[in-house]
Design an enzyme around this catalytic site. Structure first.
Site, PDB file in Angstrom:
ATOM      1  CE  LYS A 231      36.351  36.180  40.279  1.00  0.00           C
ATOM      2  NZ  LYS A 231      37.221  36.618  41.315  1.00  0.00           N
TER       3      LYS A 231
HETATM    4  C1  LIG Z   1      37.089  36.889  42.831  1.00  0.00           C
HETATM    5  C2  LIG Z   1      36.155  36.592  43.934  1.00  0.00           C
HETATM    6  C3  LIG Z   1      35.885  37.522  44.964  1.00  0.00           C
HETATM    7  C4  LIG Z   1      36.627  38.793  45.200  1.00  0.00           C
HETATM    8  O1  LIG Z   1      36.939  39.582  44.185  1.00  0.00           O
HETATM    9  P1  LIG Z   1      38.287  40.490  44.183  1.00  0.00           P
HETATM   10  O2  LIG Z   1      37.960  41.444  43.093  1.00  0.00           O
HETATM   11  O3  LIG Z   1      39.425  39.589  43.877  1.00  0.00           O
HETATM   12  O4  LIG Z   1      38.403  41.181  45.496  1.00  0.00           O
HETATM   13  C5  LIG Z   1      34.918  37.201  45.899  1.00  0.00           C
HETATM   14  N1  LIG Z   1      34.265  36.029  45.881  1.00  0.00           N
HETATM   15  C6  LIG Z   1      34.531  35.090  44.943  1.00  0.00           C
HETATM   16  C7  LIG Z   1      33.773  33.820  44.989  1.00  0.00           C
HETATM   17  C8  LIG Z   1      35.489  35.331  43.952  1.00  0.00           C
HETATM   18  O5  LIG Z   1      35.753  34.378  43.050  1.00  0.00           O
END
Ligand SMILES: *Cc1c(COP(=O)(O)O)cnc(C)c1O
Length: 410
Positions: A231
């Site tokens: 992210k």
């Molecule tokens: C990254 C992501 C998540 C979940 O996040 P994690 O920290 O990896 O558990 C949920 N929804 C979307 C659309 C994402 O891109």
């Protein structure tokens, strides 16, 4: 497939020259060493300093000053009153849905085009994901299609709305700001209000994005962020619940810290709850990363502009541009193939990978995954079309710098 049609499609494929795509991507990425990953973090002296401070002071676990500091930094940037740090985005979504009153056997509406975690969190809450179509206007959930679908299937019962086909209560809707591009939250909010649905924003991809000047993650009653390694800001693993509601924030904090009552030594807990809080050592990494956020959003927008330019005159593929009224963080850049070229997607992915460019297709739409195949859903023509002809290109913020160097050399 007959031998003849197999041969015909081979000839069609061979007719499309993929080299110009590689050349356009190369023009953006410059001399960046190959392979170029889809999205990578960067750490520096500040990250090292704050993480080491946790180790040196012994404050590594789920209490400590960095958790509070990180929450305050994120709340400020997003424009939310409260931020509650959670161990990852999926857990944050799970807790957020439970905190909003999602109950077993409820239905939660969400786009079929999303990362699987959105649907999984609904399932973890004991509820049933109900998939809705997306719009090319934003790449996110389509408020018009949602309204039309609910007109067809929703009936009022006991002061709420029920899916007449399944008899289950329709409780919440989870818009996802796909690749950082904000959903039209006014239109979505109006449909949600009409059907008494709680809005929980999946803003996991959109920290730093705004819509009409307002931060993603501040439109729903609550919202969720992710700080996974891919992210825009990372804590290794991490997440956050955002809300403007004081009582809700207080409950979120309590509910994700085993519902332990504050006391100097006694272990008193007052509800079945979760151990979902973010450790201090992760929050320390997050504090250092947040100091870079503004610069990273600027770099990502610069990289997006470079991709947009490189493909502006391209005959059969375009880079997706942020929706009107939005300032996107362009978490992942998206190449959209013209409809007639959708069949080239996998050949193009292979060519890009062969060239050291770690592109990837869109997620498989949720209703096509084996565990979600039988879930309720609206017509999903746009979702299927979108997934058939979108490709994500490398989008790490530092790639903007590589492009600058390349432009200077030319
Ligand atoms: C990254 C992501 C998540 C979940 O996040 P994690 O920290 O990896 O558990 C949920 N929804 C979307 C659309 C994402 O891109």
């Amino acid at each position: 497939m007959t031998a003849l049609s197999a041969q015909a499609s081979d000839i069609n494929s061979a007719a499309v020259d993929l080299q110009p795509v590689l050349a356009a991507v190369d023009a953006v990425l410059g001399a960046q060493p190959r392979p170029v990953e889809l999205h990578e973090p960067r750490f520096g002296a500040r990250e090292r300093e704050l993480v080491l401070d946790c180790i040196d002071t012994n404050w590594v676990s789920s209490a400590g000053q960095y958790v509070t500091r990180f929450e305050q930094m994120v709340a400020k940037v997003a424009g939310a009153r409260h931020a509650v740090a959670i161990v990852n985005g999926t857990a944050a979504l799970h807790a957020a849905l439970l905190l909003e009153g999602v109950k077993p056997n409820d239905e939660v509406l969400l786009p079929a085009i999303t990362f699987v975690a959105t649907a999984n969190a609904v399932s973890h809450a004991g509820a049933v994901p109900h998939f809705v179509d997306s719009t090319w206007d934003t790449l996110g959930i389509d408020p018009v299609a949602l309204d039309k679908h609910l007109e067809a299937i929703a009936v009022q019962r006991d002061g709420g709305w029920v899916n007449r086909q399944t008899g289950r209560r329709l409780r919440a809707v989870v818009p996802v700001h796909i690749f950082g591009h904000p959903v039209d939250m006014a239109a979505l909010g109006a449909v949600a209000a009409k059907y008494g649905l709680v809005v929980v924003e999946d803003a996991t991809e959109s920290l730093g994005s705004t819509w009409n000047g307002q931060g993603c993650g501040t439109f729903g009653h609550s919202a969720v962020l992710s700080f996974n390694g891919n992210k825009i800001v990372t804590t290794g693993g991490g997440g956050m619940i955002l809300t403007d509601d004081d009582d809700h924030a207080r409950h979120a904090r309590h509910f994700t810290s085993t519902a332990k009552k504050s006391h100097a030594w006694a272990f008193e807990h007052d509800e079945v709850a979760y151990n979902y809080r973010l450790p201090n050592i992760n929050a320390a990494l997050g504090c250092a990363q947040m100091e870079r956020l503004e610069g990273m959003v600027a770099a990502k927008r610069e990289l997006a502009e470079r991709y947009l330019q490189a493909f502006s005159a391209f005959p059969w593929a375009k880079i997706y541009r942020e929706p009107k009224g939005a300032q996107s963080n362009y978490w992942l850049n998206t190449l959209v193939l013209d409809r007639d070229y959708a069949a080239e997607r996998d050949r193009l992915l292979a060519a890009l990978h062969g060239h050291g460019i770690r592109a990837r297709p869109l997620w498989t739409p949720m209703h096509m995954l084996p565990m979600y195949r039988d879930c309720p859903r609206a017509p999903l023509a746009v979702a299927e079309d979108m997934s058939a002809r979108c490709i994500n290109l490398p989008s790490s913020p530092f790639l903007a710098e590589a492009g600058r160097t390349n432009a200077n050399q030319r």
